[in-house]
Design a protein around this motif. Sequence first.
Motif, short mmCIF file in Angstrom:
data_model
loop_
_atom_site.label_atom_id
_atom_site.label_comp_id
_atom_site.label_asym_id
_atom_site.label_seq_id
_atom_site.Cartn_x
_atom_site.Cartn_y
_atom_site.Cartn_z
N VAL A 191 9.59 -57.92 -86.24
CA VAL A 191 9.72 -57.08 -85.05
C VAL A 191 8.36 -56.46 -84.73
CG1 VAL A 191 10.91 -55.09 -84.07
CG2 VAL A 191 12.10 -56.56 -85.72
N PRO A 192 7.86 -56.65 -83.50
CA PRO A 192 6.60 -55.99 -83.15
C PRO A 192 6.81 -54.49 -82.97
CG PRO A 192 7.48 -57.18 -81.27
CD PRO A 192 8.39 -57.47 -82.43
N SER A 193 5.84 -53.71 -83.40
CA SER A 193 5.94 -52.25 -83.30
C SER A 193 4.55 -51.66 -83.12
CB SER A 193 6.62 -51.70 -84.55
OG SER A 193 6.86 -50.32 -84.41
N VAL A 194 4.52 -50.33 -83.05
CA VAL A 194 3.27 -49.59 -82.92
C VAL A 194 3.21 -48.57 -84.04
CG1 VAL A 194 1.93 -48.06 -81.44
CG2 VAL A 194 3.27 -49.90 -80.42
N CYS A 195 2.08 -48.43 -84.67
CA CYS A 195 1.91 -47.46 -85.75
C CYS A 195 2.20 -46.06 -85.23
CB CYS A 195 0.49 -47.55 -86.31
SG CYS A 195 0.20 -46.39 -87.65
N PRO A 196 2.97 -45.26 -85.98
CA PRO A 196 3.37 -43.94 -85.49
C PRO A 196 2.44 -42.80 -85.83
CG PRO A 196 4.51 -44.42 -87.51
CD PRO A 196 3.69 -45.65 -87.19
N TYR A 197 1.32 -43.06 -86.51
CA TYR A 197 0.56 -41.95 -87.07
C TYR A 197 -0.45 -41.29 -86.14
CZ TYR A 197 2.67 -42.41 -91.60
OH TYR A 197 3.57 -42.43 -92.62
N CYS A 198 -1.02 -41.97 -85.22
CA CYS A 198 -2.00 -41.31 -84.35
C CYS A 198 -1.89 -41.90 -82.95
CB CYS A 198 -3.41 -41.44 -84.90
SG CYS A 198 -4.14 -43.06 -84.70
N ALA A 199 -2.73 -41.45 -82.07
CA ALA A 199 -2.63 -41.86 -80.67
C ALA A 199 -3.37 -43.17 -80.38
CB ALA A 199 -3.18 -40.75 -79.78
N VAL A 200 -3.93 -43.83 -81.40
CA VAL A 200 -4.65 -45.08 -81.17
C VAL A 200 -3.69 -46.18 -80.74
CG1 VAL A 200 -6.06 -46.88 -82.27
CG2 VAL A 200 -6.54 -44.48 -82.71
N GLY A 201 -2.55 -46.30 -81.39
CA GLY A 201 -1.55 -47.30 -81.01
C GLY A 201 -1.79 -48.67 -81.61
N CYS A 202 -2.18 -48.73 -82.88
CA CYS A 202 -2.39 -50.02 -83.54
C CYS A 202 -1.08 -50.80 -83.61
CB CYS A 202 -2.94 -49.80 -84.95
SG CYS A 202 -4.57 -49.03 -84.97
N GLY A 203 -1.17 -52.10 -83.40
CA GLY A 203 0.01 -52.96 -83.44
C GLY A 203 0.44 -53.23 -84.87
N GLN A 204 1.75 -53.28 -85.07
CA GLN A 204 2.30 -53.59 -86.39
C GLN A 204 3.34 -54.69 -86.27
OE1 GLN A 204 3.88 -49.81 -87.79
NE2 GLN A 204 2.06 -49.49 -89.02
N GLN A 205 3.50 -55.42 -87.36
CA GLN A 205 4.60 -56.37 -87.50
C GLN A 205 5.51 -55.83 -88.59
OE1 GLN A 205 2.50 -60.01 -88.45
NE2 GLN A 205 2.77 -60.73 -86.36
N VAL A 206 6.78 -55.62 -88.23
CA VAL A 206 7.75 -55.10 -89.18
C VAL A 206 8.62 -56.27 -89.64
CG1 VAL A 206 9.63 -53.46 -89.54
CG2 VAL A 206 7.74 -52.86 -88.01
N PHE A 207 8.57 -56.57 -90.93
CA PHE A 207 9.33 -57.68 -91.50
C PHE A 207 10.67 -57.16 -91.99
CE2 PHE A 207 4.94 -58.87 -91.56
CZ PHE A 207 4.94 -60.22 -91.25
N VAL A 208 11.75 -57.78 -91.53
CA VAL A 208 13.10 -57.32 -91.85
C VAL A 208 13.86 -58.45 -92.53
CG1 VAL A 208 15.25 -56.41 -90.89
CG2 VAL A 208 13.06 -55.83 -89.81
N ALA A 209 14.49 -58.13 -93.67
CA ALA A 209 15.34 -59.09 -94.38
C ALA A 209 16.64 -58.38 -94.74
CB ALA A 209 14.66 -59.59 -95.64
N ASP A 210 17.75 -59.00 -94.42
CA ASP A 210 19.07 -58.42 -94.68
C ASP A 210 19.22 -57.03 -94.09
OD1 ASP A 210 19.81 -60.71 -96.17
OD2 ASP A 210 18.88 -59.88 -97.97
#
Length: 184
Positions: free
Chosen positions: A43-62
């Motif tokens: 799942v594509p997401s955005v890092c929640p820690y600062c206002a930069v908005g770095c892209g994240q990939q969240v890997f989900v299993a089960d």
Amino acid sequence: MTFLPWPVLRQLTGPDRTGRGAAARSARTDALAPRTERADKVVPSVCPYCAVGCGQQVFVADGKVTQIEGDPASPISRGRLCPKGSASKQLVTGPHRQTRVLYRRPHGTEWEPLELDRAMDMIADRVVAARRESWQDTVEGKAVNRCMGIAALGGATLDNEENYLIKKLWTALGAVQIENQARI
């Protein structure tokens, strides 16, 4: 198991003199697989820690988050994350994360669990009461139409869209003291 179980013996007697290839490999090494390989979806997401908005990939299993990594397709971070962003899996899966509403009564010393619906009703009642009690129509004959009894302080754990909606909500309620790290 090979005849020479110690990597140093395989290095000294085999063709891998630097110890960076076959000499360093073991059955355990060969059995290892990336944590991201078992993911059912990414799942594509955005890092929640600062206002930069770095892209994240969240890997989900089960249905559970198994890994969070930088998104190489992000034009902002190009797959890189700072130390806080790299540890953002703990924000989601950490054992100390609160997953229920806790309430401490006035002058109380202990926190007690509270149903979410009841907590939301209490917040709404308090916002309406604060707005009613501190509303100003005019100041020195000038129309101001503002609420001086409500202030909002937000942080960068929300993305820009959420901060924008919160700003619109508080402005619609008449609040003028609105601040967050995103600076919208």
